[in-house]
Design an enzyme around this catalytic site. Structure first.
Site, PDB file in Angstrom:
ATOM      1  N   GLY A  12     -10.616  -1.543  11.775  1.00 19.36           N
ATOM      2  CA  GLY A  12      -9.877  -0.542  11.012  1.00 19.36           C
ATOM      3  C   GLY A  12      -9.265  -1.196   9.789  1.00 19.36           C
ATOM      4  N   CYS A  13      -8.092  -0.729   9.401  1.00 20.72           N
ATOM      5  CA  CYS A  13      -7.420  -1.294   8.226  1.00 20.72           C
ATOM      6  C   CYS A  13      -7.237  -2.795   8.411  1.00 20.72           C
ATOM      7  CB  CYS A  13      -6.072  -0.616   8.022  1.00 20.72           C
ATOM      8  SG  CYS A  13      -5.118  -1.333   6.665  1.00 20.72           S
ATOM      9  N   PHE A  14      -7.717  -3.579   7.456  1.00 15.96           N
ATOM     10  CA  PHE A  14      -7.707  -5.036   7.628  1.00 15.96           C
ATOM     11  C   PHE A  14      -6.331  -5.664   7.550  1.00 15.96           C
ATOM     12  CE2 PHE A  14      -9.824  -5.381   3.097  1.00 15.96           C
ATOM     13  CZ  PHE A  14      -8.700  -4.832   2.479  1.00 15.96           C
ATOM     14  N   TRP A  15      -5.343  -4.980   7.018  1.00 11.95           N
ATOM     15  CA  TRP A  15      -3.995  -5.547   6.932  1.00 11.95           C
ATOM     16  C   TRP A  15      -3.456  -5.893   8.318  1.00 11.95           C
ATOM     17  CZ3 TRP A  15      -1.771  -1.025   3.590  1.00 11.95           C
ATOM     18  CH2 TRP A  15      -2.275  -1.099   2.289  1.00 11.95           C
TER      19      TRP A  15
END
Length: 158
Positions: A9-12
């Site tokens: 998902g969101c890499f952060w």
């Protein structure tokens, strides 16, 4: 040192979680396994480049095994959902394990098989050789360190 590239998902959030694990010596976020060279964030978000948002991880095998690292990864994703994690929707948010060394494939497949026992639905997480990795823009690197109140869909507790 060993390397693995994970899409969750969101890499952060994936980066923030992984960099907290003892034995992980380097993380960076980027884009993997698409068909456009050196894409921008905006291009990847269009879902037209084929890339996944990913976290590159370099780890010290004397401190953590690939198996243990993958166990952490499975905890922060829903591997049964295609092209979505949390509220983030699009092919760039798919889950994946991208390896650079063929000898890691057996460990990855065994890890997936162990996880499958926990779900009624099939795991749809991609398992593929890493074909291409491009660093994301600097403002995405260590994003949640730079922006402590920033958006994250995963529980960062290890």
């Amino acid at each position: 040192m060993k390397e693995i590239v994970l899409a969750g998902g969101c890499f952060w959030g994936v980066e923030a979680y992984m960099e907290r694990i003892d034995g992980v010596v380097e993380t960076k976020v980027g884009y993997a396994n698409g068909h456009v060279e050196n894409p921008s964030y905006e291009e990847v978000c269009s879902s037209q480049t084929g890339h996944a948002e990913v976290c590159y991880i370099k780890f010290d095998e004397t401190k953590i095994s690939l198996e243990i690292l993958l166990n952490g990864f499975w905890k922060i994703i829903d591997p049964t959902v295609e092209n979505r994690q949390g509220p983030d929707i699009g092919s760039q948010y798919r889950t994946g394990i991208y390896y650079g060394h063929e000898e890691d494939l057996d460990t990855i497949i065994k890890s997936k098989e162990m996880q499958q026992k926990k779900y009624d639905a099939n795991i749809v997480t991609e398992i593929e050789p890493l074909k291409a990795f491009y660093d994301a823009e600097e403002y995405h690197q260590k994003y949640l360190k730079k922006n402590p109140g920033g958006y994250c869909h995963i529980n960062l507790e290890i």
